[in-house]
Design an enzyme around this catalytic site. Structure first.
Site, PDB file in Angstrom:
ATOM      1  CB  SER A  58      30.962  28.723  48.851  1.00  0.00           C
ATOM      2  OG  SER A  58      30.200  29.290  49.931  1.00  0.00           O
ATOM      3  CG  ASP A 192      32.287  29.818  55.052  1.00  0.00           C
ATOM      4  OD1 ASP A 192      31.517  30.699  55.199  1.00  0.00           O
ATOM      5  OD2 ASP A 192      33.395  29.726  54.464  1.00  0.00           O
ATOM      6  CB  THR A 414      32.297  32.755  42.946  1.00  0.00           C
ATOM      7  OG1 THR A 414      31.303  33.806  42.956  1.00  0.00           O
ATOM      8  CG2 THR A 414      33.293  33.243  44.059  1.00  0.00           C
TER       9      THR A 414
HETATM   10  C1  16G Z   1      34.966  34.648  47.573  1.00  0.00           C
HETATM   11  C2  16G Z   1      35.636  35.608  48.486  1.00  0.00           C
HETATM   12  C3  16G Z   1      34.988  36.846  48.912  1.00  0.00           C
HETATM   13  C4  16G Z   1      34.546  37.799  47.934  1.00  0.00           C
HETATM   14  C5  16G Z   1      33.634  36.969  47.056  1.00  0.00           C
HETATM   15  C6  16G Z   1      33.308  37.504  45.658  1.00  0.00           C
HETATM   16  C7  16G Z   1      36.948  34.743  50.265  1.00  0.00           C
HETATM   17  C8  16G Z   1      37.392  34.119  51.508  1.00  0.00           C
HETATM   18  N1  16G Z   1      35.911  34.730  49.700  1.00  0.00           N
HETATM   19  O1  16G Z   1      33.571  34.521  48.428  1.00  0.00           O
HETATM   20  O2  16G Z   1      35.984  37.754  49.811  1.00  0.00           O
HETATM   21  O3  16G Z   1      33.662  38.824  48.268  1.00  0.00           O
HETATM   22  O4  16G Z   1      34.325  35.798  46.566  1.00  0.00           O
HETATM   23  O5  16G Z   1      32.638  36.728  44.903  1.00  0.00           O
HETATM   24  O6  16G Z   1      38.044  35.105  49.984  1.00  0.00           O
HETATM   25  P1  16G Z   1      32.416  37.252  43.281  1.00  0.00           P
HETATM   26  O7  16G Z   1      33.772  37.307  42.779  1.00  0.00           O
HETATM   27  O8  16G Z   1      31.708  36.047  42.681  1.00  0.00           O
HETATM   28  O9  16G Z   1      31.732  38.500  43.506  1.00  0.00           O
HETATM   29 ZN    ZN Z   2      31.707  32.325  53.944  1.00  0.00          ZN
END
Ligand code: 16G
Ligand code: ZN
Length: 448
Positions: A58, A192, A414
């Site tokens: 992403s 997306d 992430t």
């Molecule tokens: C991912 C999640 C999203 C969340 C984000 C937090 C899905 C489809 N996407 O993108 O919901 O807000 O992670 O990111 O589940 P972080 O843990 O880096 O703050």
């Molecule tokens: Zn998205």
């Protein structure tokens, strides 16, 4: 499994989280092979229905990559399989074959009865092609049908810096280069297209953001009114949020709309799961991910309504509810379907963006990040920091000095950072609180 030499497991700790497996691309090769194995098993488990594998990180930076498995109807992998996948990803090479056999037996997967079908795609990162071939090697162990879609539209291009919903939310300003005029009605989606935010500029030239919390309140308030108009007293309406939800949105939903509000950990899957507990479960993250789930019980109830027992007004409401259900993508948050829902409700309510925005005022808030998430653990839907010891107490002591202050810290799912959230009564206080809490995180994590 001769390919194991190529995909040797070196002891790295892999976790299939909200973003699937996501980390430095160079660490992902052996995981991809194992994802291929599990994706094939998942397809067989569904009697050969097509399962998707998408290789993307992403909006993470170029050196990262990741992978997610998608179920035949577009749903996310269920929790039990996520756990199994995490276990398989962390299994030493010499135990892999037996672990897979045990899993096949445990789940009664008919590997000799069905041919797996897998659709695979990847984004434009340099590492993606190699990782994709590793997934295909894993799948091929089972003599599967592989549909390789190669390079697909990628959210990689829409980063937290060049435009997109994340930019608008985090910087609280329009995408760079966009000139906003009073009266413009704008929405921003992400790469997306699973999240959406609205924004406009008011007559004082102030940028006004209508985020996932505002959408959630608009939708849940509207649906609650319909339930009331139709006298469906036994139909429950609930709102699911995360710790990022603006404090005033939660207060508005609880106190004005009188809707129960539940807080879950960050990540669509947690909200989605919880929303199933209501007949009408509205879930949104502040960042614009979300949708509404309608229970089978509700759908049955509205099917069996005796039209003659309803007034013309109620028949209209029933019709609206049916159309809203039709319009909603219940499988997964979908920016375009969410946009149509918002537009329909604004129209039916006779609301301008300003009317909608005026339902409640957002508390000023800030999000920042501090490096190294490793020693941070949380509890209570990420609102309380468990370790390092003493950090939560220190945050509480600081928060106390701010009017309507609230702050929490959590490890990102992430990237390797600690995310810090702060809100308070004024912009200046939100700034100061965020800064103070960032300093605390640095101080406590440096000690370790
Ligand atoms: C991912 C999640 C999203 C969340 C984000 C937090 C899905 C489809 N996407 O993108 O919901 O807000 O992670 O990111 O589940 P972080 O843990 O880096 O703050
Ligand atoms: Zn998205």
């Amino acid at each position: 499994m001769n390919a194991l030499n190529k995909y040797h497991y070196d002891g790295t700790n892999y976790i299939y989280g909200t973003a699937g497996f996501r980390m430095k691309a160079e660490l992902l090769l052996c995981v991809m092979y194992r994802v291929g194995l599990v994706a094939a098993l998942r397809s067989v488990y569904y009697q050969g229905k097509c399962v998707g594998v998408m290789i993307t990180a992403s909006h993470n930076s170029e050196e990262d990559n990741g992978v997610k498995i998608v179920d035949p109807l577009g749903d996310m992998l269920e929790q039990e399989w996520e756990n199994a996948l995490t276990k398989i990803a962390n299994t030493p090479d010499e135990l892999l074959k037996q672990t897979i056999i045990d899993f096949v037996i445990e789940k009664k997967i008919g590997i000799n009865q069905f041919t797996p079908s897998i659709a695979i795609g990847h984004d434009s990162r340099k590492s993606s092609i190699l990782l994709s071939s590793a997934v295909k090697d894993g799948i091929s162990i089972f003599k599967a049908n592989i549909y390789d879609y190669g390079l697909l539209t990628t959210p990689q291009l829409i980063t937290r810096d060049i435009c997109g919903a994340d930019y608008v939310k985090l910087h609280q300003q329009p995408p760079r280069g966009m000139l906003l005029k009073e009266g413009d009605r704008c929405a921003s989606i992400d790469g997306d297209a699973d999240r959406i935010l609205y924004f406009y500029i008011n007559k004082n030239q102030k940028f006004c953001l209508l985020d996932g919390d505002k959408i959630a309140v608009l939708l849940s308030g509207f649906l609650k009114d319909i339930v009331k108009d139709l006298h469906m007293e036994n139909i429950s309406v609930g709102l699911i949020q995360t710790a990022y939800a603006n404090g005033n949105s939660t207060a508005y939903a609880k106190n004005i709309l009188e809707i129960p509000v539940i807080c879950t950990s960050t990540g669509v899957k947690y909200l989605h799961q919880k929303a199933k507990e209501y007949d009408i479960g509205v879930y949104f993250e502040s960042n614009g991910h979300g949708t509404v789930l309608f229970s089978e019980r509700l759908k049955k109830t509205i099917k069996t309504f005796e039209l003659s027992s309803l007034s013309t007004f109620q028949q209209e409401k029933l019709n609206v509810l049916r159309n809203i259900i039709e319009l909603t993508n219940e499988t997964v948050g979908d920016a375009l379907s969410d946009c149509l829902l918002v537009e329909s409700i604004l129209f039916l309510r006779g609301f301008s963006l300003e009317d909608w925005n005026n339902l409640y005022d957002d508390l000023p808030n800030r999000q920042c990040k501090v490096s190294n998430r490793n020693c941070i653990t949380t509890t209570d839907a990420e609102r309380v920091c468990r370790t390092p010891h003493g950090l939560q107490e220190a945050i509480n002591a600081v928060v106390k000095n701010y009017t309507s202050g609230r702050s929490f810290v959590r490890p990102s799912g992430t990237e390797n950072v600690v995310r810090v959230y702060a809100e308070a009564a004024t912009e200046k206080e939100a700034d100061e609180l965020a800064k103070e809490v960032c300093e605390l995180v640095k101080k406590f994590t440096e000690k370790i």
